[in-house]
Enzyme design. Structure first.
Site, mmCIF file in Angstrom:
data_model
loop_
_atom_site.group_PDB
_atom_site.id
_atom_site.type_symbol
_atom_site.label_atom_id
_atom_site.label_comp_id
_atom_site.label_asym_id
_atom_site.label_seq_id
_atom_site.Cartn_x
_atom_site.Cartn_y
_atom_site.Cartn_z
ATOM 1 N N THR A 5 1.344 102.090 40.716
ATOM 2 C CA THR A 5 2.080 100.971 40.133
ATOM 3 C C THR A 5 1.233 100.340 39.039
ATOM 4 O O THR A 5 0.093 100.735 38.829
ATOM 5 C CB THR A 5 2.431 99.920 41.210
ATOM 6 N N SER A 28 4.249 104.601 36.862
ATOM 7 C CA SER A 28 4.773 103.295 36.446
ATOM 8 C C SER A 28 5.974 103.523 35.546
ATOM 9 O O SER A 28 6.080 104.559 34.900
ATOM 10 C CB SER A 28 3.698 102.507 35.679
ATOM 11 N N ALA A 72 3.267 101.917 30.956
ATOM 12 C CA ALA A 72 4.363 102.764 31.446
ATOM 13 C C ALA A 72 4.493 104.040 30.623
ATOM 14 O O ALA A 72 4.885 105.079 31.153
ATOM 15 C CB ALA A 72 5.673 101.988 31.441
ATOM 16 N N CYS A 86 1.210 106.073 32.152
ATOM 17 C CA CYS A 86 1.043 106.284 33.593
ATOM 18 C C CYS A 86 2.338 106.821 34.202
ATOM 19 O O CYS A 86 3.368 106.149 34.159
ATOM 20 C CB CYS A 86 0.652 104.965 34.273
#
Length: 182
Positions: A10, A172, A166, A169
């Site tokens: 996350t 995410s 985002a 990753c």
């Protein structure tokens, strides 16, 4: 496949600029290499939005820690720093809590704190903190934007930083939720 992938899957970011404090989280819940949900709420408020927490790691563990923090905050009359230290003491000494796989960022008007799975309480430098698999991407982007883009608000910096994280990753996503400490 190891469940350890879920520990950091996350991105949570918290920053303070011009007395405005924002916590942002993506919405993706992953298990291994599978996306289970894309619209999760990883932020929780305590004390009428005066304290906000975001967690990374096991969802059940994060919620358990959040509940324990909420109790400490009530016990210590909304004193976040003292509550976090007391939670950390419990986290280190309790046989059950030591097994929880989660990290938290908590913030009020005075403090931004990272609570680690080892029971550490860290107050980050430069008014910005991030955790999770996308945390370093978000942290780097936020620090750069805070240093070089003076015209951006805390909310704009958080959104841009979270979107960069985002993009980089795989654990995410772009479903960003933000809360403001009041």
């Amino acid at each position: 496949m190891s469940d350890n992938l879920s520990l950091h899957g996350t991105t949570i970011l918290c920053l303070k600029k011009n007395e405005e404090i924002i916590i942002a989280a993506d919405g993706q819940v992953s298990h291994g290499n599978t996306v289970l949900k894309s619209t999760a709420r990883k932020l929780r408020t305590i004390a009428n939005n005066k304290i906000i927490a975001g967690f990374a790691g096991s969802t059940a563990d994060g919620l358990a820690l959040f509940e324990k923090l909420a109790v400490k905050i009530e016990q210590h009359k909304h004193n976040l720093l003292r509550s976090a230290v007391e939670l950390a003491k419990d986290w280190r000494s309790d046989k059950y809590l030591r097994r929880l796989e989660a990290m938290m960022i908590v913030a009020d008007r005075s403090h931004i704190l990272i609570l680690t799975g080892n029971g550490d309480v860290v107050e980050p430098e430069k008014n910005v903190a991030a955790i999770g698999s996308g945390g370093l991407f978000a942290l780097s982007a936020a620090r750069a934007l805070m240093s070089y883009e003076n015209n951006l608000t805390a909310e704009e910096i958080a959104l841009k930083s979270m979107n960069i994280a985002a993009d980089l990753c795989v654990f995410s996503n772009h479903n960003i939720i933000m809360e403001k400490v009041v």
